[in-house]
Design an enzyme around this catalytic site. Structure first.
Site: not given
Length: 304
Positions: A19, A109, A42, A129, A157-158, A178
């Site tokens: 971060h 995030s 994610h 997510e 699904d990202g 991520d």
């Protein structure tokens, strides 16, 4: 497939490092007047209680944000020296989610990004997510922001979502990749997703986090990303941060579980301000969080 919960690791040293990089990138990208899209592949639950069942049980935040906050003076100083601007900026942002002197909330995030986005120029945050429980928690947490169309949440699904989102209308985007890496295939999906995304949108900024652990896939990932950046002729930055091995107390077995001790961030098309920001911030972060053999940090940059 769905056993991983980021809540166990919220606010740990890897979150602090990740971060810190994210905030430093955003500060530069948000200096321009045109809208910015931030895509989080994610996103997790978005907001975490450090005294809750998950983070409270693991205690990982004690070696991360809690330790950092305790070491920093009231005027953002460390041993009498001013904090590096990027580190002070990150800490101030997380501090804003808590009451003075009380570090019970850690923003993931999604909340870190949303806090920095601008409404007047219509910045957008796209959150993805797939975990059913975390996706539900994320939607509920985001709803409390009353951010309207600025923030969207999708249970999907990202990696796949990127294909429909790039390029963004504003032609400006930061993509955070991520995954948990709980599934071995994630190590192959990250470079594949970045390759496809760079073909669709070559000028976007892409940041991929990964754990530094003793398995071949983790070792090979930054090499593959460096090769990819070279093939598409894009600048890159690769930073790692390790707190080192936890000292074993007298009477403890030598094989005491250490957990994750290091992680990396690989950025394609990094802001030119990122490298000097990290060069100033990471030594101070290591001064606080470093704990034993193997501690250290590295910053490499290259490409066009």
């Amino acid at each position: 497939m769905f056993s991983y919960r980021h809540a166990f690791h919220a606010g740990n040293h890897a979150d602090v490092f990740k971060h810190l990089v994210l905030v430093a990138m955003l500060r530069h990208l948000l200096a321009k007047d045109t809208p910015l899209w931030v895509i989080d592949t994610h996103a997790g639950a978005g907001l975490y209680r450090l005294d809750g069942d998950y983070a409270g049980t693991s205690g990982e935040a004690q070696d991360g944000i809690v330790k950092l906050a305790g070491a920093v003076g009231a005027h953002d100083t460390l041993d009498g020296q001013a904090l590096a601007p990027a580190l002070a900026d990150y800490l101030d942002l997380v501090r804003g989610f808590n009451r003075p002197g009380d570090w019970r909330i850690y923003p993931g995030s999604p909340f870190i990004v949303q806090k920095l986005l601008r409404t007047e120029v219509r910045d957008k945050l796209k959150l993805h997510e797939l975990h059913p429980s975390d996706s539900k928690a994320l939607a509920g947490n985001v709803a409390q922001l009353n951010a309207g169309r600025q923030v969207s949440v999708a249970r999907e699904d990202g990696f796949e979502a990127l294909k429909a989102l790039l390029p963004p209308p504003s032609r400006r985007a930061l993509v955070l990749v991520d995954p948990s890496y709980e599934i071995k295939s994630d190590y192959a999906k990250v470079p594949a997703a970045l390759r496809d995304s760079l073909q669709r949108f070559a000028t976007g900024a892409y940041a991929a986090w990964y754990p530094v652990i003793p398995r071949p896939e983790a070792h090979e990932l930054p090499r593959k990303l460096r090769t990819l950046a070279g093939q598409v002729r894009k600048p890159w930055l690769h930073a790692t941060f390790s707190i080192g091995q936890k000292p074993v107390a007298a009477g403890e077995p030598a094989d005491t579980r250490q957990g994750l001790t290091a992680s990396g961030m690989f950025v394609v098309n990094p802001p030119h301000t990122l490298k000097p920001a990290l060069e100033a911030a990471l030594p101070q972060l290591l001064q606080v969080l470093g704990r034993g053999r193997g501690k250290g940090h590295s910053i490499e940059a290259g490409g066009a």
